[in-house]
Design a protein around this motif. Structure first.
Motif, PDB file in Angstrom:
ATOM      1  N   UNK A  57       0.866  -1.178   0.000  1.00 19.94           N
ATOM      2  CA  UNK A  57       0.000   0.000   0.000  1.00 19.94           C
ATOM      3  C   UNK A  57       0.904   1.231   0.000  1.00 19.94           C
ATOM      4  N   UNK A  58       0.638   2.161  -0.886  1.00 25.48           N
ATOM      5  CA  UNK A  58       1.443   3.389  -0.925  1.00 25.48           C
ATOM      6  C   UNK A  58       0.786   4.447  -0.040  1.00 25.48           C
ATOM      7  N   UNK A  59       1.420   4.756   1.091  1.00 25.09           N
ATOM      8  CA  UNK A  59       0.819   5.703   2.037  1.00 25.09           C
ATOM      9  C   UNK A  59       1.722   6.899   2.331  1.00 25.09           C
ATOM     10  N   UNK A  60       2.846   6.998   1.604  1.00 21.86           N
ATOM     11  CA  UNK A  60       3.824   8.052   1.920  1.00 21.86           C
ATOM     12  C   UNK A  60       3.219   9.459   1.996  1.00 21.86           C
ATOM     13  N   UNK A  68       4.624   9.277 -12.196  1.00 19.84           N
ATOM     14  CA  UNK A  68       6.085   9.173 -12.209  1.00 19.84           C
ATOM     15  C   UNK A  68       6.508   8.678 -13.591  1.00 19.84           C
ATOM     16  N   UNK A  69       7.810   8.724 -13.849  1.00 21.35           N
ATOM     17  CA  UNK A  69       8.278   8.235 -15.150  1.00 21.35           C
ATOM     18  C   UNK A  69       8.115   6.731 -15.291  1.00 21.35           C
ATOM     19  N   UNK A  70       7.867   6.059 -14.191  1.00 21.53           N
ATOM     20  CA  UNK A  70       7.641   4.604 -14.248  1.00 21.53           C
ATOM     21  C   UNK A  70       6.159   4.251 -14.296  1.00 21.53           C
ATOM     22  N   UNK A  71       5.270   5.255 -14.168  1.00 16.84           N
ATOM     23  CA  UNK A  71       3.828   4.980 -14.155  1.00 16.84           C
ATOM     24  C   UNK A  71       3.174   5.684 -12.979  1.00 16.84           C
ATOM     25  N   UNK A  72       1.903   5.364 -12.747  1.00 23.77           N
ATOM     26  CA  UNK A  72       1.121   6.081 -11.733  1.00 23.77           C
ATOM     27  C   UNK A  72       1.132   5.337 -10.399  1.00 23.77           C
ATOM     28  N   UNK A  73       1.293   6.108  -9.327  1.00 22.98           N
ATOM     29  CA  UNK A  73       1.166   5.538  -7.980  1.00 22.98           C
ATOM     30  C   UNK A  73      -0.167   5.999  -7.409  1.00 22.98           C
ATOM     31  N   UNK A  74      -0.932   5.074  -6.871  1.00 20.28           N
ATOM     32  CA  UNK A  74      -2.236   5.421  -6.304  1.00 20.28           C
ATOM     33  C   UNK A  74      -2.147   5.297  -4.784  1.00 20.28           C
ATOM     34  N   UNK A  75      -2.016   6.440  -4.085  1.00 22.25           N
ATOM     35  CA  UNK A  75      -1.875   6.344  -2.625  1.00 22.25           C
ATOM     36  C   UNK A  75      -3.200   5.978  -1.958  1.00 22.25           C
ATOM     37  N   UNK A  76      -3.108   5.244  -0.862  1.00 21.86           N
ATOM     38  CA  UNK A  76      -4.308   5.033  -0.047  1.00 21.86           C
ATOM     39  C   UNK A  76      -4.726   6.371   0.518  1.00 21.86           C
ATOM     40  N   UNK A  77      -6.009   6.684   0.726  1.00 23.64           N
ATOM     41  CA  UNK A  77      -7.159   5.842   0.437  1.00 23.64           C
ATOM     42  C   UNK A  77      -7.731   6.051  -0.957  1.00 23.64           C
ATOM     43  N   UNK A  78      -7.028   6.784  -1.829  1.00 17.26           N
ATOM     44  CA  UNK A  78      -7.481   6.923  -3.215  1.00 17.26           C
ATOM     45  C   UNK A  78      -7.611   5.520  -3.810  1.00 17.26           C
ATOM     46  N   UNK A  79      -8.601   5.319  -4.623  1.00 20.09           N
ATOM     47  CA  UNK A  79      -8.715   4.025  -5.283  1.00 20.09           C
ATOM     48  C   UNK A  79      -9.570   3.043  -4.503  1.00 20.09           C
TER      49      UNK A  79
END
Ligand code: DOR
Ligand code: ZN
Length: 371
Positions: free
Chosen positions: A279-282, A344-355
């Motif tokens: 989970x990306x929460x940064x 990002x240049x590698x693609x999209x990061x979807x942080x919690x709680x988005x998504x």
């Protein structure tokens, strides 16, 4: 009512910053929340299994990873702890070199094949036989544990009465603590009542990090509508487990538990055959932790809640790792905040709680952070 409070900047004792293109985003997101210091995990590609000199195809060195992070903004952290990834090649001599050359503070145990890029880990018995834990104890190096048993059947991996984490904390960790009572251990991202019970009753040299997602959600949140942004390892658990985690963080004067988000960016969450764990929460970790304290029954208008939250975010982790608490501050305000996916240049990061696809409001961000 809208209210605010100000705390010393916090310590994230478990985060995945990754490499290359992602670093500018992950480091900036982390800093934007008033995070003073991080412990950044070594499950990179290749894994960080050596100390200094050039990296190779199969092994990155701590010194090279350190330089890569610094080149992407990590110099703004007050402290950056980089653990070494324990593997078949780890030796006591390597650990001594780590202490001498880069002030090695921690090593990470991954159960073989247990999670993202854990394929290089060896079974616990291997490190016992090789004298690795004995040397770590002597050198004062912290053992960061991904506490899940790795060789279980599918039925035992996640079932009504047993799961990989429960098994580890009931059967493996007690043995380890008996054998090395003075070894400093951080039980990373604990998710079960069994882990909470063990850590709560252990001496001060055994502590645990807890993620926001394990405090906020249960496996039901993941499964209904298959909210795959909640798919992380160890898996979300049951209400009894979440209640134990919540109790652990709101126990007055507790020093065993502290923030460690396990924020884990994946630009391709779904794969041809399954789902990447993490989970990306940064960008929102303090907001999510504050929501978790509220869900645990705390009100931020009270001094006792502020003290509990400060201990969890800013004090306990620093004390455990021997870091000075930050003298800078960040402010949290009880007001809704917006969050957008990160390109990002590698693609999209979807942080919690988005998504997340819930009908209720329990996942909406009700706090904002200013630094
Ligand atoms: O969900 C997880 N993601 N758990 C881990 O232990 C590793 C992490 C990652 O690196 O993606
Ligand atoms: Zn992790």
């Amino acid at each position: 009512m809208t209210y605010s409070f100000t705390l010393p900047r916090w310590f994230d004792a478990h985060v995945h910053l990754r490499q290359g293109n992602l670093l500018t985003t992950t480091i900036a997101d982390q800093l934007s929340t008033g995070c003073a210091s991080v412990l950044a995990m070594p499950n990179t590609k290749p894994p960080i299994t050596r100390i200094s000199g050039p990296s190779s195809e199969t092994s990155m060195t701590l010194s090279e990873y350190h330089d890569e992070l610094m080149n992407h903004g990590a110099d703004a952290f007050e402290n950056l702890i980089l653990p070494l990834y324990l593997c078949h090649q780890t030796t006591p001599i390597l650990l001594e070199q780590g202490v001498r050359e880069v002030e090695l503070k921690a090593c990470k145990y991954y159960p073989p094949k247990g999670t993202t890029n854990a394929d290089h880990g060896a079974p616990i018995e291997h490190y016992i036989k090789q004298g690795i834990f004995e040397t770590m104890k002597e050198l004062g190096i912290v053992l960061c544990l991904h506490g899940e048993s790795h060789s279980l059947s599918h039925e035992q991996y996640f079932d009504q009465h047993i799961n990989a984490e429960k098994d580890f904390y009931l059967n493996t960790l007690p043995r380890l603590i008996d054998k090395y009572p003075a070894l400093k251990i951080v039980c990373e991202h604990i998710t079960t009542k069994e882990a909470c019970d063990l850590v709560s009753s252990a001496d001060a040299n055994v502590a645990a990090t807890i993620t926001p997602q394990h405090l906020l959600f249960t496996v039901g949140h993941l499964l209904r509508g298959f909210n795959y942004h909640l798919y992380c390892l160890p898996l979300l658990k049951f209400e009894e487990d979440r209640a134990a985690l919540r109790q652990a963080i709101i126990t007055p004067n507790q020093t065993h538990f502290f923030a460690g988000t396990d924020s884990a960016p994946h630009t391709h969450k779904t794969t041809d055959c399954g789902c990447a764990a993490g989970c990306y929460t940064a960008p929102v970790a303090p907001n999510l932790y504050a929501m978790a304290f509220e869900a645990a029954g705390c009100e931020f208008s009270s001094d006792s809640t502020l003290q509990l939250f400060k201990n969890f975010m800013s004090t306990n982790g620093c004390q455990f790792y021997g870091l000075a608490e930050s003298t800078k501050t960040f402010t949290m305000t009880k007001t809704a905040s917006e969050l957008t996916p990160r390109e990002t240049n590698d693609g999209t990061l979807v942080p919690l709680p988005t998504g997340l696809n819930f009908t209720g409001t329990e996942h909406l961000l009700s706090w904002s952070v200013t630094i």
